[in-house]
Design a protein around this motif. Structure first.
Motif, PDB file in Angstrom:
ATOM      1  N   PRO A 131      -0.617 -18.291  -2.782  1.00 28.54           N
ATOM      2  CA  PRO A 131      -1.801 -17.844  -2.035  1.00 28.54           C
ATOM      3  C   PRO A 131      -1.779 -18.477  -0.646  1.00 28.54           C
ATOM      4  O   PRO A 131      -1.309 -19.611  -0.490  1.00 28.54           O
ATOM      5  N   PHE A 132      -2.255 -17.750   0.357  1.00 25.18           N
ATOM      6  CA  PHE A 132      -2.249 -18.300   1.712  1.00 25.18           C
ATOM      7  C   PHE A 132      -3.689 -18.451   2.180  1.00 25.18           C
ATOM      8  O   PHE A 132      -4.269 -19.524   2.101  1.00 25.18           O
ATOM      9  N   SER A 133      -4.293 -17.372   2.617  1.00 21.58           N
ATOM     10  CA  SER A 133      -5.722 -17.443   2.932  1.00 21.58           C
ATOM     11  C   SER A 133      -6.318 -16.075   2.743  1.00 21.58           C
ATOM     12  O   SER A 133      -5.687 -15.061   3.059  1.00 21.58           O
ATOM     13  N   GLY A 134      -7.510 -16.048   2.199  1.00 20.24           N
ATOM     14  CA  GLY A 134      -8.179 -14.774   1.952  1.00 20.24           C
ATOM     15  C   GLY A 134      -7.319 -13.889   1.071  1.00 20.24           C
ATOM     16  O   GLY A 134      -6.945 -14.269  -0.036  1.00 20.24           O
ATOM     17  N   ARG A 135      -6.977 -12.702   1.559  1.00 19.53           N
ATOM     18  CA  ARG A 135      -6.191 -11.744   0.776  1.00 19.53           C
ATOM     19  C   ARG A 135      -4.709 -11.828   1.089  1.00 19.53           C
ATOM     20  O   ARG A 135      -3.950 -10.945   0.714  1.00 19.53           O
ATOM     21  N   THR A 136      -4.325 -12.855   1.801  1.00 20.17           N
ATOM     22  CA  THR A 136      -2.935 -12.957   2.235  1.00 20.17           C
ATOM     23  C   THR A 136      -2.168 -13.947   1.352  1.00 20.17           C
ATOM     24  O   THR A 136      -2.706 -14.970   0.950  1.00 20.17           O
ATOM     25  N   VAL A 137      -0.919 -13.571   1.051  1.00 17.57           N
ATOM     26  CA  VAL A 137      -0.037 -14.494   0.329  1.00 17.57           C
ATOM     27  C   VAL A 137       1.149 -14.815   1.231  1.00 17.57           C
ATOM     28  O   VAL A 137       1.444 -14.073   2.170  1.00 17.57           O
ATOM     29  N   VAL A 138       1.792 -15.934   0.932  1.00 14.69           N
ATOM     30  CA  VAL A 138       3.016 -16.274   1.656  1.00 14.69           C
ATOM     31  C   VAL A 138       4.186 -16.186   0.672  1.00 14.69           C
ATOM     32  O   VAL A 138       4.085 -16.622  -0.473  1.00 14.69           O
ATOM     33  N   THR A 141       4.256 -13.299   5.377  1.00 17.42           N
ATOM     34  CA  THR A 141       2.871 -13.249   4.909  1.00 17.42           C
ATOM     35  C   THR A 141       2.521 -11.781   4.709  1.00 17.42           C
ATOM     36  O   THR A 141       2.823 -10.940   5.548  1.00 17.42           O
ATOM     37  N   VAL A 142       1.936 -11.489   3.544  1.00 15.36           N
ATOM     38  CA  VAL A 142       1.627 -10.102   3.183  1.00 15.36           C
ATOM     39  C   VAL A 142       0.200 -10.049   2.671  1.00 15.36           C
ATOM     40  O   VAL A 142      -0.239 -10.948   1.934  1.00 15.36           O
ATOM     41  N   GLU A 143      -0.533  -9.017   3.063  1.00 13.91           N
ATOM     42  CA  GLU A 143      -1.924  -8.870   2.653  1.00 13.91           C
ATOM     43  C   GLU A 143      -2.039  -7.893   1.493  1.00 13.91           C
ATOM     44  O   GLU A 143      -1.327  -6.877   1.464  1.00 13.91           O
ATOM     45  N   PRO A 155      -7.854  -6.994  -3.613  1.00 17.21           N
ATOM     46  CA  PRO A 155      -8.183  -7.888  -4.751  1.00 17.21           C
ATOM     47  C   PRO A 155      -7.499  -7.472  -6.071  1.00 17.21           C
ATOM     48  O   PRO A 155      -6.961  -8.354  -6.762  1.00 17.21           O
ATOM     49  N   PRO A 156      -7.472  -6.177  -6.446  1.00 17.32           N
ATOM     50  CA  PRO A 156      -6.763  -5.849  -7.708  1.00 17.32           C
ATOM     51  C   PRO A 156      -5.269  -6.186  -7.634  1.00 17.32           C
ATOM     52  O   PRO A 156      -4.661  -6.574  -8.641  1.00 17.32           O
ATOM     53  N   GLU A 157      -4.677  -6.032  -6.452  1.00 17.15           N
ATOM     54  CA  GLU A 157      -3.261  -6.372  -6.291  1.00 17.15           C
ATOM     55  C   GLU A 157      -3.053  -7.887  -6.402  1.00 17.15           C
ATOM     56  O   GLU A 157      -2.064  -8.341  -7.001  1.00 17.15           O
ATOM     57  N   LEU A 158      -3.997  -8.665  -5.838  1.00 12.12           N
ATOM     58  CA  LEU A 158      -3.889 -10.126  -5.970  1.00 12.12           C
ATOM     59  C   LEU A 158      -3.983 -10.542  -7.439  1.00 12.12           C
ATOM     60  O   LEU A 158      -3.272 -11.441  -7.886  1.00 12.12           O
TER      61      LEU A 158
END
Ligand code: ZN
Length: 265
Positions: A160-167, A133-135, A138-141
């Protein structure tokens, strides 16, 4: 480092003559072996870009003075290959000492490999036993969203995982010391920041960014077999003389220059 393509072109032209000579000298020294070695260029093997045979570097004449046993056709003695400052690889050629920058060399190799993979079936990916999991910001997302398909094709399967975090479920495996999370963070920051913005072609821009971030770094100690394979792969690259920034991958210290400095000529 963003360089305007026009400037880059001028720099290439200025350097072209000198480096063409280097490239040809190295190709002459290593050409027969590079052609003979089954490098599996394209790196499609399950073991990733480092997988494959070690490359035999032909040595100068010294070993012919002490023939132990006849060499079978196609095999050559392995010339010494030395890593200095954990960054440069040195070896002898017919006309001098070649010095390879390990990051630039691997970046060139990966760039060509990734361009081929993106044009074909994509790169082999490794499923992570423990998904990362990496945070991100917003521009990076947004950059991840915009490049999701290209990221998947180089080996990063991201959700997408939750909030600004991706899996991250799968990752590329370009070399044994590869840090999948660090590479992804750097790559996404570059994509969000528009690195290589002067490059018109989106695929080339993405591949250059990926190659720079996924390549072995300066300061990483390599095993002898890794050095051999990297040099072998560089010399079978289509454009081996420069990395994606236009910097040289190989510099040659000519034998003539050594002779001159030691007062031998
Ligand atoms: Zn780079």
């Amino acid at each position: 480092m963003n360089v305007h393509p026009a400037k880059l072109e001028v720099r290439f032209r200025e350097k072209f003559f000198v480096e063409k000579v280097v490239e040809e000298a190295v190709r002459r020294a290593l050409g027969p072996l590079a052609a003979a070695a089954s490098l599996g260029v394209g790196g499609q093997g399950s073991g990733g870009a480092w997988a494959g045979v070690g490359v035999a570097i032909p040595s100068g004449g010294a070993q012919e003075l002490f023939p132990v046993e006849p060499l079978t056709p196609g095999t050559r003695p392995l010339a010494p290959l030395l890593q200095v400052f954990d960054t440069y690889l040195l070896f002898q050629t017919d006309s001098g000492v070649a010095i390879v920058d390990q990051h630039s060399a691997h970046e060139r190799v990966l760039y060509e490999t990734v361009m081929r993979q993106l044009a074909g079936d994509g790169a082999p990916a490794q499923r992570l036993l423990l998904p990362l999991t990496v945070e991100f910001t917003p521009p990076e997302l947004d950059a991840i969203e915009a490049h999701r398909e290209l990221l998947r094709r180089v080996g990063y399967e991201i959700e997408p995982f939750s909030g600004r975090t991706v899996v991250v479920h799968t990752a590329p495996n370009p070399h044994p010391r590869f840090d999948a999370a660090r590479c992804l963070q750097e790559l996404v920051a570059d994509l969000a920041g528009g690195r290589f913005g002067g490059w018109a072609n989106r695929l080339e821009r993405f591949s250059a960014t990926f190659a720079c971030r996924a390549a072995i770094k300066a300061g990483q100690r390599l095993e002898l077999e890794e050095m051999r394979e990297l040099v072998g792969r560089l010399l079978t690259a289509t454009l081996p003389a420069h990395d994606v920034h236009g910097r040289p991958t190989i510099v040659q210290l000519p034998k003539d220059e050594l002779e001159r400095r030691f007062g031998r000529s």
